[in-house]
Design a protein around this motif. Sequence first.
Motif, PDB file in Angstrom:
ATOM      1  N   LEU A 178       0.832  -1.211   0.000  1.00  0.00           N
ATOM      2  CA  LEU A 178       0.000   0.000   0.000  1.00  0.00           C
ATOM      3  C   LEU A 178       0.866   1.260   0.000  1.00  0.00           C
ATOM      4  CD1 LEU A 178      -2.821  -1.078   2.496  1.00  0.00           C
ATOM      5  CD2 LEU A 178      -2.946  -0.925   0.006  1.00  0.00           C
ATOM      6  N   VAL A 179       1.967   1.217   0.781  1.00  0.00           N
ATOM      7  CA  VAL A 179       2.861   2.393   0.839  1.00  0.00           C
ATOM      8  C   VAL A 179       3.488   2.657  -0.534  1.00  0.00           C
ATOM      9  CG1 VAL A 179       5.020   3.299   1.842  1.00  0.00           C
ATOM     10  CG2 VAL A 179       3.343   2.166   3.309  1.00  0.00           C
ATOM     11  N   LEU A 180       3.964   1.579  -1.181  1.00  0.00           N
ATOM     12  CA  LEU A 180       4.593   1.761  -2.497  1.00  0.00           C
ATOM     13  C   LEU A 180       3.568   2.275  -3.515  1.00  0.00           C
ATOM     14  CD1 LEU A 180       7.158   1.548  -4.160  1.00  0.00           C
ATOM     15  CD2 LEU A 180       6.655  -0.851  -4.597  1.00  0.00           C
ATOM     16  N   ALA A 181       2.347   1.747  -3.468  1.00  0.00           N
ATOM     17  CA  ALA A 181       1.292   2.226  -4.384  1.00  0.00           C
ATOM     18  C   ALA A 181       1.030   3.711  -4.129  1.00  0.00           C
ATOM     19  CB  ALA A 181       0.017   1.409  -4.196  1.00  0.00           C
ATOM     20  N   THR A 182       0.996   4.096  -2.843  1.00  0.00           N
ATOM     21  CA  THR A 182       0.764   5.505  -2.499  1.00  0.00           C
ATOM     22  C   THR A 182       1.920   6.376  -3.004  1.00  0.00           C
ATOM     23  OG1 THR A 182      -0.334   4.704  -0.515  1.00  0.00           O
ATOM     24  CG2 THR A 182       0.187   7.048  -0.563  1.00  0.00           C
ATOM     25  N   MET A 183       3.136   5.866  -2.850  1.00  0.00           N
ATOM     26  CA  MET A 183       4.297   6.642  -3.320  1.00  0.00           C
ATOM     27  C   MET A 183       4.255   6.841  -4.835  1.00  0.00           C
ATOM     28  SD  MET A 183       7.327   5.117  -0.880  1.00  0.00           S
ATOM     29  CE  MET A 183       8.696   6.024  -1.581  1.00  0.00           C
ATOM     30  N   PHE A 184       3.878   5.785  -5.562  1.00  0.00           N
ATOM     31  CA  PHE A 184       3.731   5.914  -7.021  1.00  0.00           C
ATOM     32  C   PHE A 184       2.658   6.971  -7.334  1.00  0.00           C
ATOM     33  CE2 PHE A 184       5.176   1.321  -8.336  1.00  0.00           C
ATOM     34  CZ  PHE A 184       6.496   1.716  -8.199  1.00  0.00           C
ATOM     35  N   GLY A 185       1.537   6.886  -6.606  1.00  0.00           N
ATOM     36  CA  GLY A 185       0.427   7.820  -6.820  1.00  0.00           C
ATOM     37  C   GLY A 185       0.847   9.252  -6.532  1.00  0.00           C
ATOM     38  N   LEU A 186       1.568   9.433  -5.410  1.00  0.00           N
ATOM     39  CA  LEU A 186       2.008  10.784  -5.026  1.00  0.00           C
ATOM     40  C   LEU A 186       2.974  11.361  -6.049  1.00  0.00           C
ATOM     41  CD1 LEU A 186       2.493  10.492  -1.152  1.00  0.00           C
ATOM     42  CD2 LEU A 186       0.827  11.904  -2.382  1.00  0.00           C
ATOM     43  N   TYR A 187       3.846  10.494  -6.563  1.00  0.00           N
ATOM     44  CA  TYR A 187       4.797  10.962  -7.583  1.00  0.00           C
ATOM     45  C   TYR A 187       4.024  11.478  -8.807  1.00  0.00           C
ATOM     46  CZ  TYR A 187       7.578  10.760 -11.764  1.00  0.00           C
ATOM     47  OH  TYR A 187       8.141  11.088 -12.967  1.00  0.00           O
ATOM     48  N   ILE A 188       3.049  10.703  -9.262  1.00  0.00           N
ATOM     49  CA  ILE A 188       2.274  11.108 -10.453  1.00  0.00           C
ATOM     50  C   ILE A 188       1.534  12.422 -10.168  1.00  0.00           C
ATOM     51  CG2 ILE A 188       0.341  10.471 -11.961  1.00  0.00           C
ATOM     52  CD1 ILE A 188       1.118   7.488 -11.339  1.00  0.00           C
ATOM     53  N   TRP A 189       0.912  12.472  -9.008  1.00  0.00           N
ATOM     54  CA  TRP A 189       0.152  13.667  -8.626  1.00  0.00           C
ATOM     55  C   TRP A 189       1.063  14.896  -8.595  1.00  0.00           C
ATOM     56  CZ3 TRP A 189       0.402  16.739  -4.096  1.00  0.00           C
ATOM     57  CH2 TRP A 189      -0.635  17.647  -3.943  1.00  0.00           C
ATOM     58  N   GLY A 190       2.229  14.770  -7.929  1.00  0.00           N
ATOM     59  CA  GLY A 190       3.172  15.873  -7.801  1.00  0.00           C
ATOM     60  C   GLY A 190       3.646  16.354  -9.167  1.00  0.00           C
ATOM     61  N   ARG A 191       3.973  15.398 -10.013  1.00  0.00           N
ATOM     62  CA  ARG A 191       4.471  15.723 -11.356  1.00  0.00           C
ATOM     63  C   ARG A 191       3.394  16.469 -12.152  1.00  0.00           C
ATOM     64  NH1 ARG A 191       7.999  12.392 -15.085  1.00  0.00           N
ATOM     65  NH2 ARG A 191       8.734  14.099 -16.396  1.00  0.00           N
ATOM     66  N   CYS A 192       2.151  16.038 -11.999  1.00  0.00           N
ATOM     67  CA  CYS A 192       1.063  16.655 -12.777  1.00  0.00           C
ATOM     68  C   CYS A 192       0.595  17.978 -12.166  1.00  0.00           C
ATOM     69  CB  CYS A 192      -0.107  15.688 -12.925  1.00  0.00           C
ATOM     70  SG  CYS A 192       0.344  14.256 -13.893  1.00  0.00           S
ATOM     71  N   VAL A 193       0.859  18.173 -10.882  1.00  0.00           N
ATOM     72  CA  VAL A 193       0.560  19.480 -10.278  1.00  0.00           C
ATOM     73  C   VAL A 193       1.563  20.493 -10.816  1.00  0.00           C
ATOM     74  CG1 VAL A 193       0.672  20.770  -8.110  1.00  0.00           C
ATOM     75  CG2 VAL A 193      -0.605  18.631  -8.210  1.00  0.00           C
ATOM     76  N   ILE A 194       2.839  20.085 -10.881  1.00  0.00           N
ATOM     77  CA  ILE A 194       3.886  20.975 -11.397  1.00  0.00           C
ATOM     78  C   ILE A 194       3.661  21.246 -12.898  1.00  0.00           C
ATOM     79  CG2 ILE A 194       6.390  21.155 -11.840  1.00  0.00           C
ATOM     80  CD1 ILE A 194       6.713  19.380  -9.257  1.00  0.00           C
ATOM     81  N   ASN A 195       3.353  20.192 -13.629  1.00  0.00           N
ATOM     82  CA  ASN A 195       3.164  20.338 -15.073  1.00  0.00           C
ATOM     83  C   ASN A 195       1.809  19.734 -15.464  1.00  0.00           C
ATOM     84  OD1 ASN A 195       3.359  20.499 -17.811  1.00  0.00           O
ATOM     85  ND2 ASN A 195       5.274  19.328 -17.995  1.00  0.00           N
ATOM     86  N   PRO A 196       0.723  20.513 -15.344  1.00  0.00           N
ATOM     87  CA  PRO A 196      -0.631  19.963 -15.535  1.00  0.00           C
ATOM     88  C   PRO A 196      -0.869  19.363 -16.922  1.00  0.00           C
ATOM     89  CG  PRO A 196      -0.711  22.161 -14.575  1.00  0.00           C
ATOM     90  CD  PRO A 196       0.698  21.929 -14.988  1.00  0.00           C
ATOM     91  N   GLU A 197      -0.074  19.775 -17.905  1.00  0.00           N
ATOM     92  CA  GLU A 197      -0.286  19.229 -19.255  1.00  0.00           C
ATOM     93  C   GLU A 197       0.061  17.746 -19.352  1.00  0.00           C
ATOM     94  OE1 GLU A 197       1.805  21.591 -22.089  1.00  0.00           O
ATOM     95  OE2 GLU A 197       0.428  23.285 -21.856  1.00  0.00           O
ATOM     96  N   MET A 198       0.882  17.283 -18.413  1.00  0.00           N
ATOM     97  CA  MET A 198       1.286  15.875 -18.452  1.00  0.00           C
ATOM     98  C   MET A 198       0.120  14.946 -18.135  1.00  0.00           C
ATOM     99  SD  MET A 198       5.032  15.657 -16.772  1.00  0.00           S
ATOM    100  CE  MET A 198       5.472  14.118 -17.541  1.00  0.00           C
ATOM    101  N   GLY A 199      -0.746  15.383 -17.235  1.00  0.00           N
ATOM    102  CA  GLY A 199      -1.875  14.531 -16.839  1.00  0.00           C
ATOM    103  C   GLY A 199      -3.099  15.349 -16.508  1.00  0.00           C
ATOM    104  N   PRO A 200      -3.816  15.828 -17.537  1.00  0.00           N
ATOM    105  CA  PRO A 200      -5.000  16.659 -17.266  1.00  0.00           C
ATOM    106  C   PRO A 200      -6.024  15.907 -16.417  1.00  0.00           C
ATOM    107  CG  PRO A 200      -4.461  16.604 -19.611  1.00  0.00           C
ATOM    108  CD  PRO A 200      -3.620  15.577 -18.965  1.00  0.00           C
ATOM    109  N   VAL A 201      -6.807  16.681 -15.683  1.00  0.00           N
ATOM    110  CA  VAL A 201      -7.795  16.039 -14.802  1.00  0.00           C
ATOM    111  C   VAL A 201      -8.856  15.322 -15.639  1.00  0.00           C
ATOM    112  CG1 VAL A 201      -7.512  17.575 -12.840  1.00  0.00           C
ATOM    113  CG2 VAL A 201      -9.121  18.178 -14.639  1.00  0.00           C
ATOM    114  N   GLY A 202      -9.344  14.229 -15.092  1.00  0.00           N
ATOM    115  CA  GLY A 202     -10.361  13.443 -15.787  1.00  0.00           C
ATOM    116  C   GLY A 202     -11.755  13.878 -15.369  1.00  0.00           C
ATOM    117  N   PRO A 203     -12.770  13.131 -15.766  1.00  0.00           N
ATOM    118  CA  PRO A 203     -14.143  13.515 -15.420  1.00  0.00           C
ATOM    119  C   PRO A 203     -14.392  13.411 -13.918  1.00  0.00           C
ATOM    120  CG  PRO A 203     -14.085  11.353 -16.447  1.00  0.00           C
ATOM    121  CD  PRO A 203     -12.709  11.896 -16.530  1.00  0.00           C
ATOM    122  N   ARG A 204     -15.286  14.283 -13.410  1.00  0.00           N
ATOM    123  CA  ARG A 204     -15.632  14.271 -11.984  1.00  0.00           C
ATOM    124  C   ARG A 204     -16.958  13.531 -11.815  1.00  0.00           C
ATOM    125  NH1 ARG A 204     -14.231  17.413  -7.304  1.00  0.00           N
ATOM    126  NH2 ARG A 204     -12.541  18.603  -8.194  1.00  0.00           N
TER     127      ARG A 204
END
Lengths: 179, 435
Positions: free
Chosen positions: B185-211
Amino acid sequence: MSSIIELLIAGIDKGADALHWFAAVICIPAMTIVITVDVVMRYVFNAPFDWSIEFNEACLLVILFGSLPYTTKVNGHIRMELIYRTCKGGALRLANALWAMAGLFFSTLLAIRTANEIPFLIKIHKYTEFLGIPVWALRCIVLVSAVLMALYFLHLLFYGVRKIADENDLEGHIAEGKN
Amino acid sequence: MDPTTVAILGIVVMLGLIALGVPIAFSMAVTGIGGYWILVGWKQALSQIYINSIDKGSDIVFIALPLFILMGQLVYHSKLAVDLYDCVQKWFGWLPGGLAITSVAGCAGFGAVTGSSVAAVATIAPMSMPEMRRHNYDMQLATGALASAGTLAMLIPPSVILVAYGIWTETSIGHLFIAGIIPGLVLATMFGLYIWGRCVINPEMGPVGPRFTWNERISSLVKLLPIFTIFFVVLGGIYIGAFTPTEASGIGVTGVFTTALLMGRFTWHTAKQALLDAARTSAMIFAIIIGGHIIGAFLNVTGVTNGLITWIAELGVNKYVVLAIFVAMYLVLGAILDVWAMLILTLPFVFPVILSLGFDPVWFGVFIVVMVEIALITPPIGINVYVMHNLAPDIPLVTIFKGVFPFVIVALLFVVLLTAFPQMALFLVQLAFYS
C-alpha cells in the motif's frame, strides 16, 4: 529413418500432452475442491477429512511432474538468452548440445534413481496411510515424467531445437502481442 | 581437490552454462549433482536428486503455488478487473494525473486477487490507455506508470514470488503475505504521489479526468464487492489463523471461479486455458526450485556459504553496507536474468548472510520482492515494459523505459524506507501472530 523419428516424437508429444492435460484439468480442480470442502467440513461440521493432506500431496506430485515434460516440450524452462540469441552455426550447436546434455543428465539420473526405488516400494508394500494409494504408483509418474524429459533432451541433442508455441502461455502471448 | 576449489569451479561452471542459454534449473541441478558427486560420492549425489525432487514435489506448502497462479489466471480471463477499474476511476480520476493514479490503484487492487504483474499490466492497460490518450496524457508518464504499477501485484498478497521465497527459505508464507500488505500500500501511495506531484507541477502531463458525484462513487463500490470479499476472506483467513496459506489458495480459487461463473464470465475454453497455464508455470517454477535446492545442498557441503558468512563477519563491515551491495547486485542481475532465476540463484548465498547479519527473514522476503519488481521494469529484460509496448505498439520502447525510470527511483527510495523502518513490514505480522 526420419519418419520413424517423427513417429516416435509424435508419440512422446502425445504422452506429454496427455499427462499435462490430466495434471491440469483433473488434478488441479480435484485438489481445489478437496481443500475447499475440507475447510467447510472443519468449520461447519467439525469433521475435516483425515485424508485430505495425503490426497493433495499426491495430486501435487502429479501436477508438477505431470507438467514437466510438456514444459520441456515447449521450451518453457527459464533461461538467459542474451548470449544464446547471438549464437550462430557451431556456437549455436554447442549451446544446444550443452542444454541437451544438462537436461539429459538430470532427467536420466532422476529416472534411474526412481526406477531403482520402485521395486523396493512394491516389495515392502508401501501404501499411503489413509487412502491406501500405492506409493510405487506415484513414483511411476515421476519415472514416466523423467523418461519423457530424457527423450526430449535426446531429440534436442541430435536434431536441434523444435519451434513449438505454447498455446496457453499467457505471458508469452502478451509479450508477443497476441493477446 | 579441496571443497572450496570445487565450490568455486562449480559456480564458474554454473554461470558458464547459464550464460550459454542452458535452462537455469538444469544449470544449477547439474552443477550441484556434479559437485556433490566429487565431494561426497555417486550414491549420495543420486539421492540428492531423488530426495529434492520427491520431497518438494509433494510438499503440502507447495500447493499454494499452482493455486495462486490459477487464481491470477482466472481473474485475468474473467475480466473481473473491469469493475475494479471503473470504481477506482470514479474515486481518483478527477485528480491531476488522476487517470494514471487510477492505473496504479487499479493494478494494486488487481494485485490483491492475483500475484502476476504481467497479468496486471495486460488487464489494466487496455482499459486505461484509451482514456489517457483521450485526455492527452503524456505517453511517457502514462506507459511508465502502467508498467511500473503492474509490479505491485507481486508485493500485495497473494504473491506467487512470496510463496516461492517462503518455500525455498522455509519462512512462513502466512507471515510473508501479511508482511506484504502495508509495504504494498505504501509503495502504491508513493507511485500515486509521484504522479500527482508531477502533474501538479506540469498539468499538461496529466490533465484532470471527469468528476463523478458522491452517489456515483459510492454506488460503484458495490461492483467491487466480489474482489474485496475474496481478498478479505483469503488474507483475513490467514490473519486470524482460520486457515493456512495453502487452504487460502484453494478458497481463493473457488471464490474467483464461483464469482466469475455467477457473473457469466467463464467458458469451458477459458477455464481450461487457465488450468493448463497454471500447471505449466508451476512446473517451470518447480524445476527451478529443485535446481536451487540441489545447488544449495552442494554449497552447504563445500562449506563455502559458512565461509562467506565468516568472511563478511571478519570484514567488520556495517550490515547496511552489505545490504547496499546486495541492492546493487540485484539491480545488475535484474538487468540480465529473469526474476525467478535472479531469486533462486542468489538465495543460497544471500539468505544465510542476511540471517547472520540479523535481518528478519520475513522482512527480507518483502525486500527481495521489491528488488524483483525493479528488475521487471529495468532494461534490457524488463518484461513489463515489453508487455506494455505490445499493448501500445505506437509508443517506442525507449519512451516507456524513460517513463519507468522515475518509478525505479521511487522504488529505490521505498527500499531505503523499508530498511529504515522494518516495522512497515513486520508490524502486522507481530500483531497477528505474536501479540
